[in-house]
Structure formats: C-alpha cells, structure tokens
Design a protein around this motif. Structure first.
Motif, PDB file in Angstrom:
ATOM      1  N   ALA A   1       0.824  -1.204  -0.044  1.00  0.00           N
ATOM      2  CA  ALA A   1      -0.155   0.139   0.029  1.00  0.00           C
ATOM      3  C   ALA A   1       1.042   1.129   0.043  1.00  0.00           C
ATOM      4  O   ALA A   1       0.172   2.335  -0.434  1.00  0.00           O
ATOM      5  CB  ALA A   1      -0.863   0.063   1.254  1.00  0.00           C
ATOM      6  N   ALA A   2       2.009   1.171   0.632  1.00  0.00           N
ATOM      7  CA  ALA A   2       2.982   2.341   0.654  1.00  0.00           C
ATOM      8  C   ALA A   2       3.485   2.665  -0.790  1.00  0.00           C
ATOM      9  O   ALA A   2       3.778   3.802  -1.054  1.00  0.00           O
ATOM     10  CB  ALA A   2       4.050   2.140   1.572  1.00  0.00           C
ATOM     11  N   LEU A   3       3.415   1.761  -1.671  1.00  0.00           N
ATOM     12  CA  LEU A   3       3.928   1.990  -3.089  1.00  0.00           C
ATOM     13  C   LEU A   3       2.952   3.039  -3.471  1.00  0.00           C
ATOM     14  O   LEU A   3       3.287   3.616  -4.788  1.00  0.00           O
ATOM     15  CB  LEU A   3       3.895   0.734  -3.847  1.00  0.00           C
ATOM     16  N   LEU A   4       1.651   2.897  -3.223  1.00  0.00           N
ATOM     17  CA  LEU A   4       0.603   3.896  -3.972  1.00  0.00           C
ATOM     18  C   LEU A   4       1.052   5.330  -3.850  1.00  0.00           C
ATOM     19  O   LEU A   4       0.792   6.290  -4.643  1.00  0.00           O
ATOM     20  CB  LEU A   4      -0.716   3.685  -3.346  1.00  0.00           C
ATOM     21  N   ASN A   5       1.857   5.661  -2.675  1.00  0.00           N
ATOM     22  CA  ASN A   5       2.372   7.034  -2.696  1.00  0.00           C
ATOM     23  C   ASN A   5       3.706   7.307  -3.232  1.00  0.00           C
ATOM     24  O   ASN A   5       4.397   8.315  -2.441  1.00  0.00           O
ATOM     25  CB  ASN A   5       2.018   7.633  -1.361  1.00  0.00           C
ATOM     26  N   SER A   6       4.588   6.238  -3.760  1.00  0.00           N
ATOM     27  CA  SER A   6       5.826   6.322  -3.932  1.00  0.00           C
ATOM     28  C   SER A   6       6.021   6.864  -5.366  1.00  0.00           C
ATOM     29  O   SER A   6       5.259   6.615  -6.139  1.00  0.00           O
ATOM     30  CB  SER A   6       6.638   5.019  -3.655  1.00  0.00           C
ATOM     31  N   GLN A   7       7.235   7.481  -5.721  1.00  0.00           N
ATOM     32  CA  GLN A   7       7.780   7.871  -6.978  1.00  0.00           C
ATOM     33  C   GLN A   7       7.983   6.580  -7.707  1.00  0.00           C
ATOM     34  O   GLN A   7       8.672   5.653  -7.235  1.00  0.00           O
ATOM     35  CB  GLN A   7       8.735   8.637  -6.994  1.00  0.00           C
ATOM     36  N   PRO A   8       7.552   6.383  -8.945  1.00  0.00           N
ATOM     37  CA  PRO A   8       7.905   5.260  -9.942  1.00  0.00           C
ATOM     38  C   PRO A   8       9.316   5.397 -10.410  1.00  0.00           C
ATOM     39  O   PRO A   8       9.487   5.085 -11.578  1.00  0.00           O
ATOM     40  CB  PRO A   8       6.999   5.214 -10.881  1.00  0.00           C
TER      41      PRO A   8
ATOM     42  N   THR B   1      12.147   2.800  -4.542  1.00  0.00           N
ATOM     43  CA  THR B   1      11.167   2.247  -3.378  1.00  0.00           C
ATOM     44  C   THR B   1      10.393   1.018  -4.147  1.00  0.00           C
ATOM     45  O   THR B   1       9.602   1.376  -5.377  1.00  0.00           O
ATOM     46  CB  THR B   1      10.243   3.187  -2.988  1.00  0.00           C
ATOM     47  N   VAL B   2      10.692  -0.208  -3.728  1.00  0.00           N
ATOM     48  CA  VAL B   2       9.817  -1.418  -4.095  1.00  0.00           C
ATOM     49  C   VAL B   2       9.536  -2.269  -2.898  1.00  0.00           C
ATOM     50  O   VAL B   2       9.640  -1.790  -1.872  1.00  0.00           O
ATOM     51  CB  VAL B   2      10.849  -2.239  -5.220  1.00  0.00           C
ATOM     52  N   ALA B   3       8.565  -3.153  -2.945  1.00  0.00           N
ATOM     53  CA  ALA B   3       8.226  -3.920  -1.906  1.00  0.00           C
ATOM     54  C   ALA B   3       8.054  -5.191  -2.127  1.00  0.00           C
ATOM     55  O   ALA B   3       7.826  -5.683  -3.311  1.00  0.00           O
ATOM     56  CB  ALA B   3       7.039  -3.265  -1.352  1.00  0.00           C
ATOM     57  N   GLN B   4       8.163  -6.247  -1.139  1.00  0.00           N
ATOM     58  CA  GLN B   4       7.925  -7.496  -1.221  1.00  0.00           C
ATOM     59  C   GLN B   4       6.250  -7.747  -1.438  1.00  0.00           C
ATOM     60  O   GLN B   4       5.536  -7.021  -0.706  1.00  0.00           O
ATOM     61  CB  GLN B   4       8.387  -8.255   0.013  1.00  0.00           C
TER      62      GLN B   4
ATOM     63  N   PHE C   1       0.695  -1.415  -9.550  1.00  0.00           N
ATOM     64  CA  PHE C   1       2.157  -2.102  -9.382  1.00  0.00           C
ATOM     65  C   PHE C   1       2.701  -2.360 -10.612  1.00  0.00           C
ATOM     66  O   PHE C   1       2.229  -2.748 -11.542  1.00  0.00           O
ATOM     67  CB  PHE C   1       2.155  -3.145  -8.383  1.00  0.00           C
ATOM     68  N   SER C   2       4.005  -2.148 -10.432  1.00  0.00           N
ATOM     69  CA  SER C   2       5.068  -2.505 -11.651  1.00  0.00           C
ATOM     70  C   SER C   2       5.537  -3.759 -11.162  1.00  0.00           C
ATOM     71  O   SER C   2       6.486  -3.738 -10.294  1.00  0.00           O
ATOM     72  CB  SER C   2       5.896  -1.492 -11.950  1.00  0.00           C
TER      73      SER C   2
ATOM     74  N   ILE D   1       8.528  -9.152  -6.016  1.00  0.00           N
ATOM     75  CA  ILE D   1       9.051  -8.018  -5.573  1.00  0.00           C
ATOM     76  C   ILE D   1       8.300  -7.071  -6.619  1.00  0.00           C
ATOM     77  O   ILE D   1       8.152  -7.169  -7.939  1.00  0.00           O
ATOM     78  CB  ILE D   1      10.621  -7.563  -5.645  1.00  0.00           C
ATOM     79  N   ALA D   2       7.644  -5.912  -6.408  1.00  0.00           N
ATOM     80  CA  ALA D   2       7.058  -5.092  -7.496  1.00  0.00           C
ATOM     81  C   ALA D   2       7.637  -3.692  -6.790  1.00  0.00           C
ATOM     82  O   ALA D   2       7.649  -3.398  -5.762  1.00  0.00           O
ATOM     83  CB  ALA D   2       5.517  -5.275  -7.374  1.00  0.00           C
ATOM     84  N   GLY D   3       7.003  -2.632  -7.693  1.00  0.00           N
ATOM     85  CA  GLY D   3       7.130  -1.302  -7.331  1.00  0.00           C
ATOM     86  C   GLY D   3       5.847  -0.582  -7.788  1.00  0.00           C
ATOM     87  O   GLY D   3       4.929  -1.128  -8.283  1.00  0.00           O
ATOM     88  N   PRO D   4       5.967   0.879  -7.777  1.00  0.00           N
ATOM     89  CA  PRO D   4       4.743   1.534  -8.141  1.00  0.00           C
ATOM     90  C   PRO D   4       4.478   1.538  -9.667  1.00  0.00           C
ATOM     91  O   PRO D   4       5.314   1.048 -10.465  1.00  0.00           O
ATOM     92  CB  PRO D   4       5.130   2.873  -7.797  1.00  0.00           C
ATOM     93  N   LYS D   5       3.016   1.688  -9.706  1.00  0.00           N
ATOM     94  CA  LYS D   5       2.858   1.651 -11.223  1.00  0.00           C
ATOM     95  C   LYS D   5       3.680   2.848 -12.035  1.00  0.00           C
ATOM     96  O   LYS D   5       3.893   3.920 -11.384  1.00  0.00           O
ATOM     97  CB  LYS D   5       1.351   1.832 -11.346  1.00  0.00           C
ATOM     98  N   GLY D   6       3.783   2.609 -13.309  1.00  0.00           N
ATOM     99  CA  GLY D   6       4.382   3.477 -14.181  1.00  0.00           C
ATOM    100  C   GLY D   6       6.034   3.522 -14.106  1.00  0.00           C
ATOM    101  O   GLY D   6       6.447   4.708 -14.755  1.00  0.00           O
ATOM    102  N   MET D   7       6.480   2.433 -13.638  1.00  0.00           N
ATOM    103  CA  MET D   7       7.988   2.463 -13.777  1.00  0.00           C
ATOM    104  C   MET D   7       8.623   2.325 -15.206  1.00  0.00           C
ATOM    105  O   MET D   7       7.848   1.546 -15.800  1.00  0.00           O
ATOM    106  CB  MET D   7       8.616   1.074 -13.029  1.00  0.00           C
ATOM    107  N   ASP D   8       9.573   2.901 -15.400  1.00  0.00           N
ATOM    108  CA  ASP D   8      10.337   2.943 -16.776  1.00  0.00           C
ATOM    109  C   ASP D   8      10.717   1.353 -16.772  1.00  0.00           C
ATOM    110  O   ASP D   8      11.394   0.771 -16.028  1.00  0.00           O
ATOM    111  CB  ASP D   8      11.635   3.875 -16.875  1.00  0.00           C
TER     112      ASP D   8
END
Length: 322
Positions: free
Chosen positions: A80-87, A91-94, A117-118, A254-261
């Motif tokens: 859920a913290a990824l929703l407010n993180s820059q892509p 910042t990534v998460a398990q 998520f990415s 592992i995933a990151g926020p949506k919209g990652m390059d």
C-alpha cells in the motif's frame, strides 16, 4: 518455435538489453540507495530471506539496498505504501499473496493489483506448518484435529494475520473437518512463538521460523503444507498425507509503483535475479526449505492477474470479509 525463430528472439532480446543499458547509464540509475519494504516484522522467515537478497542485490547494483520493515494488515501495508511512492525504482516492496486477497475482502479496496504495481521479479515461496509445544498432548495432526472437533471453541492458534495464507488455510481445514477454533493474529513469528511458548495459544500456523525450536525439541511439528515432505523434517507428514487435499506455499516476489520505466524494471530484475542465485542467499533458502520460483516481469504480471482471479473465487466461496 523453430531454432531460427528462437535465435532471432534471443538476438532481439540482446538488442533490447543493449539499448536499455546506455539509457540507464545516462540516467545514472541507481545513483542512491534503494529501499525494499518488507511488510513483516523483523526476525521472521521473510525478513531474514529478504535481507539476504537485499545484501546480494546491493553488490550488483553498487548502491545500498535497504530493508524497511512495515508489518501489519496481513502483509499489505508495504505494498500500500507504493501507492504514494515515486515510480523511479528507488522504492519497491515484497508482495505477499494477501495483496491479491484484500481487494476481494475489503468494502473499499486499498489498491488494484492489476493497475497499481509494476511487477519486477517473482522469487520464492514458504514452507508452512503447524507446531505445538513439546509437552502438548497431541502427537499427530490427526490427534490435534480430533481434539479440536470434540472440544468446540477450546483451541486457539496463532498466525501472521488476517487473510494470510496461514489463516485462510487453517479456516479451510476447520470448514472441511467441522471444527470451531479461534484465530489469534500476530504481527510476526516472534510474537507467535512467544505466545505459544507462554502457553497463551495452543498451536501456531506459520512459516518455518519455528524450525530451530523444533530441532531443539522445544516445539513439536505436526504437519507441513508443501507438495512433499520438508528436507529438514522428513518424518513430518504433509497435509495431503494427513488426509487434507491442500498444498499451500504462498509464493511471492517484488514489485514497485505503477508507471515504472521498463529499463529501470529490467535493471532491478537483473540485479535481483543474480542475487536470487547468490550462494549466500540460496543458503538462507535452504535453511528455511524455500524453493526458487523465478518469474520475470511479464510472466510475474500474468501470474498476478491469474492469482487475483483465483483468490477472488476462493474468498467468495468461503464468504470471507475484513
């Protein structure tokens, strides 16, 4: 697929990688530490495994890969913290399997796993099991279930939280066997173990952080939940051997926020894939009887879509709500 087609695809892949590397070099990624959110308490199986993976990845990336524990809400606080993180890849998460359950259980889903998520890399799964104190009267899982059924409401068990695989599977077992027992959620394995050893709960359902205490003779392992018996505990039967047709390993990645390059995703994927096979990391996997279950970004995204559908069917069948 023909050999020619396979070779052409391989060459195209190499070309794409060659194009991505200069772009990453120009951007200087990574130019600072990368934070990996672990949505579980320190000291548990996931925490130990992910920290070993982070250490190995930092050696590949040339920057610190920092583990950041955010336990709670069945493992969903980190994602859920990824929703407010820059892509930007820093910042990534398990991603525990509960990520694919919560949207079906919450009146207002906190995220959409297909959109928010990415997906970077799929890693491994757990060895789960049910353990009791060494002085408990139950010598087998069958005896434990028989007692629980004959004594409605008397047995309580600990798990890592609501809607985790441990909780879901224990409730599936209860439904199948007509058992009424009490679920006690904890923030991590340390609290779960402390409660069991302190005789506040009768059993725990958790990942293999219980292993050392079983080997020391302080706990008795009644059953494991994998497709076959665990290497370290060959005398302990599986659920299927105990007459319950369930295999539960709760695979994750592992995933990151949506919209990652995509170039950044690929750089992270490559580093984590090498780290996944690093001897220091595989030693931790062996220690906890955790298999390598590798998937790349596209395969992991497809797996996530299917997982969301599968978990939805199960949640609706069981009528589970938060």
């Amino acid at each position: 697929m023909s050999i020619v087609t396979t070779r052409r695809a391989a060459l195209m892949g190499l070309g794409a990688a060659a194009l991505a590397r200069p772009a990453l070099a120009q951007s200087g990624f990574p130019s600072r530490p990368i934070r990996v959110i672990i949505p579980w308490a320190p000291g548990g199986t996931t925490d130990v495994q992910m920290r070993a993976l982070c250490d190995a990845a930092s050696r590949r990336l040339g920057q610190p890969v920092i583990a950041d524990n955010r336990p709670g809400a069945g493992g969903t606080l980190g994602p859920a913290a990824l929703l407010n993180s820059q892509p930007d890849g820093y910042t990534v998460a398990q991603m525990p399997i509960s990520v694919f359950r919560y949207p079906h259980m919450a009146p207002r889903p906190p995220f959409d796993p297909n959109q928010d998520f990415s997906y970077i890399i799929h890693l491994t799964g757990y060895l789960f099991g049910v353990a009791v104190r060494a002085d408990a009267p139950w010598q087998s899982f069958g005896q434990f279930l028989d007692y629980a059924k004959a004594n409605p409401g008397r047995i309580n068990y600990g798990s890592p939280g609501v809607a985790t695989s441990l909780h879901i599977t224990m409730e599936q077992i209860a439904t199948e066997r007509g058992i009424d027992w009490t679920h006690v959620p904890f923030r991590g394995i340390a609290e779960n173990l402390q409660s069991l050893l302190g005789d506040q709960t009768h059993a725990l359902a958790d990942s293999s952080g219980w292993g050392p205490l079983v080997e020391e003779g302080r706990l008795r392992l009644l059953v494991t939940w994998g497709p076959e018996r665990a290497k370290r505990f060959p005398n302990v039967p599986t659920l299927k051997e105990s007459g319950i047709d369930i295999v539960s390993t709760s695979p994750y990645g592992i995933a990151g926020p949506k919209g990652m390059d995509r170039g950044v995703v690929r750089a992270l994927h490559d580093a984590f894939r090498e780290a996944l096979n690093d001897p220091q990391h595989t030693a931790i996997l062996d220690r906890f009887d955790m298999p390598i279950i590798y998937l790349g970004p596209d395969e992991y995204a497809a797996f996530a879509r299917q997982q969301l559908e599968d978990e939805g069917r199960m949640i609706r069948r069981m009528g589970l709500r938060l």
